[in-house]
Design an enzyme around this catalytic site. Structure first.
Site, mmCIF file in Angstrom:
data_model
loop_
_atom_site.group_PDB
_atom_site.id
_atom_site.type_symbol
_atom_site.label_atom_id
_atom_site.label_comp_id
_atom_site.label_asym_id
_atom_site.label_seq_id
_atom_site.Cartn_x
_atom_site.Cartn_y
_atom_site.Cartn_z
ATOM 1 N N ASP A 195 -1.336 2.354 9.612
ATOM 2 C CA ASP A 195 -1.477 1.476 8.448
ATOM 3 C C ASP A 195 -2.261 0.243 8.916
ATOM 4 O OD1 ASP A 195 -1.145 -0.571 6.644
ATOM 5 O OD2 ASP A 195 1.025 -0.324 6.422
ATOM 6 N N GLN A 255 -2.924 -4.888 7.604
ATOM 7 C CA GLN A 255 -2.917 -6.257 8.144
ATOM 8 C C GLN A 255 -3.902 -6.439 9.293
ATOM 9 O OE1 GLN A 255 -1.517 -8.968 7.017
ATOM 10 N NE2 GLN A 255 -0.291 -8.003 5.421
ATOM 11 N N LYS A 287 -7.107 -7.611 1.126
ATOM 12 C CA LYS A 287 -6.699 -8.426 2.281
ATOM 13 C C LYS A 287 -7.905 -8.786 3.141
ATOM 14 C CE LYS A 287 -2.061 -6.444 2.597
ATOM 15 N NZ LYS A 287 -1.258 -7.391 1.845
ATOM 16 N N CYS A 331 8.642 -7.447 2.266
ATOM 17 C CA CYS A 331 8.621 -5.968 2.125
ATOM 18 C C CYS A 331 8.778 -5.302 3.485
ATOM 19 C CB CYS A 331 7.345 -5.468 1.447
ATOM 20 S SG CYS A 331 7.055 -6.172 -0.164
HETATM 21 N N1 C6P Z 1 1.574 -6.632 2.420
HETATM 22 C C1 C6P Z 1 2.283 -8.938 2.396
HETATM 23 O O1 C6P Z 1 2.512 -10.013 1.831
HETATM 24 P P1 C6P Z 1 -0.968 -2.812 -0.850
HETATM 25 O O2 C6P Z 1 0.041 -3.529 -1.670
HETATM 26 O O3 C6P Z 1 -0.961 -1.341 -1.129
HETATM 27 O O4 C6P Z 1 -2.329 -3.414 -0.891
HETATM 28 O O5 C6P Z 1 -0.521 -3.010 0.681
HETATM 29 C C2 C6P Z 1 0.764 -2.654 1.092
HETATM 30 C C3 C6P Z 1 0.941 -3.012 2.522
HETATM 31 C C4 C6P Z 1 1.053 -1.994 3.455
HETATM 32 N N2 C6P Z 1 1.155 -2.235 4.772
HETATM 33 C C5 C6P Z 1 1.165 -3.485 5.245
HETATM 34 C C6 C6P Z 1 1.250 -3.708 6.720
HETATM 35 C C7 C6P Z 1 1.074 -4.567 4.357
HETATM 36 O O6 C6P Z 1 1.076 -5.806 4.828
HETATM 37 C C8 C6P Z 1 0.980 -4.333 2.961
HETATM 38 C C9 C6P Z 1 0.955 -5.457 1.975
HETATM 39 C C10 C6P Z 1 1.575 -7.849 1.627
HETATM 40 O O7 C6P Z 1 2.610 -8.743 3.562
HETATM 41 C C11 C6P Z 1 2.127 -7.691 0.262
HETATM 42 S S1 C6P Z 1 3.752 -7.017 0.247
#
Ligand code: C6P
Length: 409
Positions: free
Chosen positions: A202, A205, A228, A367
């Site tokens: 993943d 980040q 991001k 999360c």
């Molecule tokens: N983290 C944070 O504030 P999406 O929502 O599908 O674009 O990304 C999800 C996601 C998956 N993996 C990691 C490591 C993430 O950091 C995130 C999204 C944001 O940390 C929003 S919860």
């Protein structure tokens, strides 16, 4: 000095939102790990699409449709080049990391059988836990969890000792969203491949800070969200190795993912279309390409070095505050994320007072509840920095934090 190299004043002018005030104070935006801000080059690209060549793609013979298709496929090529994929059809457009992971969990996951094992890390965002748990329940798979250590890093001994020929997949983030830890994914990928397990990284980040080379990493799947990395929301990609994507059944059915449809039998399109059912986020995909162009113009090495400077400065300054607890490894081992608590105070209260002073940080479990459970805390305050932030903003943040502490104590 890297700060001078980056020309921060010029960069900040690219981000219209940085001129606004929040609660009467100039905005200090330190919630970049949740979503980054959007430069005018990317905003202009979206406006240009809707103003000049908005049309559905891969469908029409008319000029607008062809222009839109070309721009969308150009963006796919830029993304392929950025991540050094071997083929552009290994880049699947999705709505973001969550969608990308669900795609793999449902599609590649359907090839797994009862009794197979999967391995996930304790540092994951819920997006890289829940889809796999759902799969495990559906298929009767066993999930092993790589434990985390007090310093916010993974226990790699566990990986080496618990990978077996039963392990079919390993899922780990490149960078933890809650702590900023940069995980040793090279070592994990190579260990997993020794037992023939596939690896999904993943990269949500990592993407804003580190340019991943999927071929050098030899990773099987890599996921990214455009929002991001200075792009828009609602678009992202899944990188998958061609040989794996070819084996995988489609995830969603609909228009554009078919070769031929009849009530007797439907056949599917080739890659990447097999996984791109329905009208995609066309403007978003094109703007994702523009965001990468923008970031490359600045330069990922310079971005990383500058953000590291910001992180080290913020880490050193926040230690002036009595009772501060910083979570995660040392600055050199993480991206620009400062996750912290102040003894006796609630992160939520700190975040609310900081907001009153125009400063945006995220508070809560981010999360990533298993991490909070490990530290036995409900959450943290998280300040996450980007290349358009400054040391002056960090000074404003530290002063505001000191005021918040004196108000709440
Ligand atoms: N983290 C944070 O504030 P999406 O929502 O599908 O674009 O990304 C999800 C996601 C998956 N993996 C990691 C490591 C993430 O950091 C995130 C999204 C944001 O940390 C929003 S919860």
């Amino acid at each position: 000095m890297v700060e001078a190299k980056l020309n921060i004043d010029k960069i900040r002018k690219d981000f219209p939102i940085l001129n606004r005030k929040v609660n009467g104070r100039p905005l200090v935006y330190f919630d970049n790990a949740a979503t980054s801000q959007t430069p005018k080059q990317v905003i202009d690209c979206i406006v240009d699409y809707y103003g000049n060549y908005n049309a559905n793609i891969h469908r029409g013979v008319h000029s607008l449709s062809q222009e839109a298709t070309d721009a969308y496929e150009q963006a796919r090529l830029k993304i392929k080049k950025h991540f050094n994929a071997q083929h552009s059809h290994e880049i699947i457009f999705t709505s973001g990391t969550t969608h990308s992971i669900n795609l793999v969990a449902n599609s590649y996951g359907s090839l797994l059988a009862e009794g197979d094992e999967v391995m996930v890390s304790a540092l994951e965002h819920h997006s890289n836990i829940v889809p796999w748990q759902m799969l495990c329940e559906r298929k009767g798979l066993k999930m092993k969890v790589i434990p985390m250590l007090e310093n916010g890093k993974l226990d790699l001994h566990y990986v080496h000792e618990n990978l077996t020929t039963k392990t079919k997949m390993v899922f780990v983030n490149h960078v933890s969203n809650a702590l900023g830890t940069i995980n040793p994914i090279e070592e994990i990928i190579s260990a997993a491949h020794k037992v023939n397990a596939k690896v999904l990284i993943d990269g949500a980040q990592a993407a804003p800070h580190i340019q991943a080379d999927v071929q050098a990493l030899d990773v099987d799947f890599y996921t990214v969200s455009a929002h991001k990395i200075c792009g828009p929301t609602g678009v992202g990609i899944l990188y998958g190795k061609e040989e794996l994507l070819k084996q995988m059944p489609p995830y969603q059915g609909g228009g554009e993912m078919i070769a031929e449809v009849s009530f007797v039998k439907t056949t599917y399109a080739g890659l990447p279309h097999k996984f791109e059912a329905g009208t995609p986020n066309i403007a978003g995909g094109i703007a994702f390409g523009a965001a990468l162009d923008y970031m490359h113009e600045i330069g990922f090495d310079a971005i990383e070095a500058y953000e590291q400077e910001l992180l080290e400065y913020a880490t050193q300054r926040i230690k002036e505050i009595e009772g501060v607890i910083i979570y995660g490894p040392e600055p050199k081992e993480k991206t620009a994320v400062l996750s912290f608590n102040i003894e006796g105070l609630h992160a939520y209260d700190l975040g609310t007072i900081l907001d009153q002073m125009g400063i945006a940080v995220r508070t809560g479990h981010h999360c990533a509840q298993p991490i909070m459970e490990y530290y036995k805390i409900p959450g943290t305050a998280r300040a996450s920095f980007s290349f358009y932030n400054t040391k002056q903003e960090i000074d404003i943040f530290i002063d505001a934090l000191k005021k918040a502490v004196s108000m709440l104590s």
